[in-house]
Design a protein around this motif. Structure first.
Motif, mmCIF file in Angstrom:
data_model
loop_
_atom_site.group_PDB
_atom_site.id
_atom_site.type_symbol
_atom_site.label_atom_id
_atom_site.label_comp_id
_atom_site.label_asym_id
_atom_site.label_seq_id
_atom_site.Cartn_x
_atom_site.Cartn_y
_atom_site.Cartn_z
ATOM 1 N N ILE A 3 0.848 -1.195 0.000
ATOM 2 C CA ILE A 3 0.000 0.000 0.000
ATOM 3 C C ILE A 3 0.881 1.241 0.000
ATOM 4 C CG2 ILE A 3 -1.777 1.284 1.229
ATOM 5 C CD1 ILE A 3 -2.744 -1.304 2.444
ATOM 6 N N LEU A 19 -3.309 1.353 8.272
ATOM 7 C CA LEU A 19 -3.287 0.435 7.139
ATOM 8 C C LEU A 19 -2.379 -0.757 7.413
ATOM 9 C CD1 LEU A 19 -3.068 3.118 4.309
ATOM 10 C CD2 LEU A 19 -5.106 1.910 5.118
ATOM 11 N N ALA A 54 3.406 0.080 -5.260
ATOM 12 C CA ALA A 54 2.131 -0.158 -4.577
ATOM 13 C C ALA A 54 1.090 -0.855 -5.452
ATOM 14 C CB ALA A 54 1.574 1.166 -4.075
ATOM 15 N N LEU A 56 -2.122 -0.794 -4.130
ATOM 16 C CA LEU A 56 -3.186 0.145 -3.776
ATOM 17 C C LEU A 56 -2.529 1.406 -3.267
ATOM 18 C CD1 LEU A 56 -6.221 0.793 -3.088
ATOM 19 C CD2 LEU A 56 -5.782 -0.256 -0.852
ATOM 20 N N VAL A 143 -12.157 -2.244 -1.902
ATOM 21 C CA VAL A 143 -11.364 -1.481 -0.930
ATOM 22 C C VAL A 143 -12.146 -1.089 0.319
ATOM 23 C CG1 VAL A 143 -9.928 -0.574 -2.789
ATOM 24 C CG2 VAL A 143 -11.880 0.777 -1.976
ATOM 25 N N ILE A 146 -10.684 -1.926 3.650
ATOM 26 C CA ILE A 146 -9.455 -1.170 3.941
ATOM 27 C C ILE A 146 -9.813 0.242 4.396
ATOM 28 C CG2 ILE A 146 -7.300 -0.302 2.959
ATOM 29 C CD1 ILE A 146 -7.432 -2.691 1.013
#
Length: 286
Positions: A3, A19, A54, A56, A143, A146
């Protein structure tokens, strides 16, 4: 999951801290990411190098121009990204720009969601932000868990730009509420009341609000450290007024609040928190 997070300022650093996975970070000033680096995050010298790492990626920037350059610039995220990536912009920005970015990203197989947040520094630290999302519906479902890591509420509102429009609704409500908080405290002080007791009492009644409970005590104690910067609030109100003009609707309350903040900010720092508006009333005593 790898990430990325770009923009580790007042709110971004706290959000990134929630995260899970390998975290890659970048900020214009590296020291603002030091807490994350101390906890195992990896530093990237540029957005272009970060986006190559990354799967995301999150951005939390200042102004629409920053967002435009970050995503659409020659050395930006879309130019250096790869098909299949999901990017999430948590900046409060222009709905029109969000739609443009999503369209250009889609041509390269990249999905960009607009997901501005509300809750200030307190919400970011406590992981209780309200997150408002626009863009691809399937990507949102991917997502959503997250986003929930730093949010108390995550809601999807429709096509690209819908998250930004929802944030404008939020900012319009906050703007008028902030003036109400400041004026009520100023009135209580002018009437010779015990302002702290008044605040404690009215916070429990119909006047209760997030701003009254969280920002009014800061006004009284003289703590104007930003949970949300005044100059960013001015930016948000300007965006809302521009969008209102496009829709041919009138928002006289917002026009008034915007003018008061502009007047207060002339010749003064705008790096204080939005609750610094109490100074507008105190200054009238001089």
């Amino acid at each position: 999951m790898k990430i990325g997070f770009i923009g580790t300022g007042v709110m971004g650093a706290s959000m990134a801290g929630y995260l899970e996975g390998d975290l890659y970070v970048h900020n214009r000033t590296k020291h603002k990411a030091q807490g994350l680096l101390d906890n195992g995050a990896f530093w990237c010298d540029s957005p272009a190098s970060l986006v190559k790492e990354a799967d995301l990626l999150f951005t939390m920037l200042g102004y629409p121009d920053d967002v435009r350059e970050m995503y659409l610039g020659e050395t930006g995220l879309i130019a250096n990204g790869k098909s299949g990536q999901i990017m999430i912009d948590c900046t409060t920005s222009s709905p029109e720009l969000a739609a443009q970015i999503a369209e250009e990203a889609r041509a390269k197989g990249i999905i960009v969601l607009d997901a501005p947040v509300s809750g200030g520094d307190v919400g970011a630290k406590n992981g209780t932000l309200s997150t408002m999302v626009g863009g691809d519906a399937d990507a949102f479902l991917t997502v959503e868990p997250i986003l929930q890591s730093f949010s108390a509420s995550v809601s999807y509102f429709g096509p690209a730009g819908s998250g930004q429009h929802t944030k404008m609704v939020n900012q319009i409500a906050i703007a008028s509420g902030m003036i109400g908080v400041a004026e009520s405290l100023y009135y209580a002080k002018s009437a010779g009341l015990d302002v702290e007791r008044v605040l404690e009492t009215i916070s429990k009644g119909a006047a209760g609000s997030w701003s009254l409970s969280n920002l009014a005590p800061r006004m009284l104690s003289g703590d104007f450290k930003p949970g949300f910067y005044t100059h960013h609030f001015l930016k948000d109100m300007k965006i809302a007024l521009e969008e209102a003009a496009k829709m041919n609707i009138k928002l006289p309350g917002l026009v008034l609040v915007y003018s008061l903040y502009q007047e207060l900010s002339e010749g003064e720092k705008t790096s204080d928190g939005t609750h610094t508006i109490i100074h507008y009333y105190e200054r009238s005593e001089e």
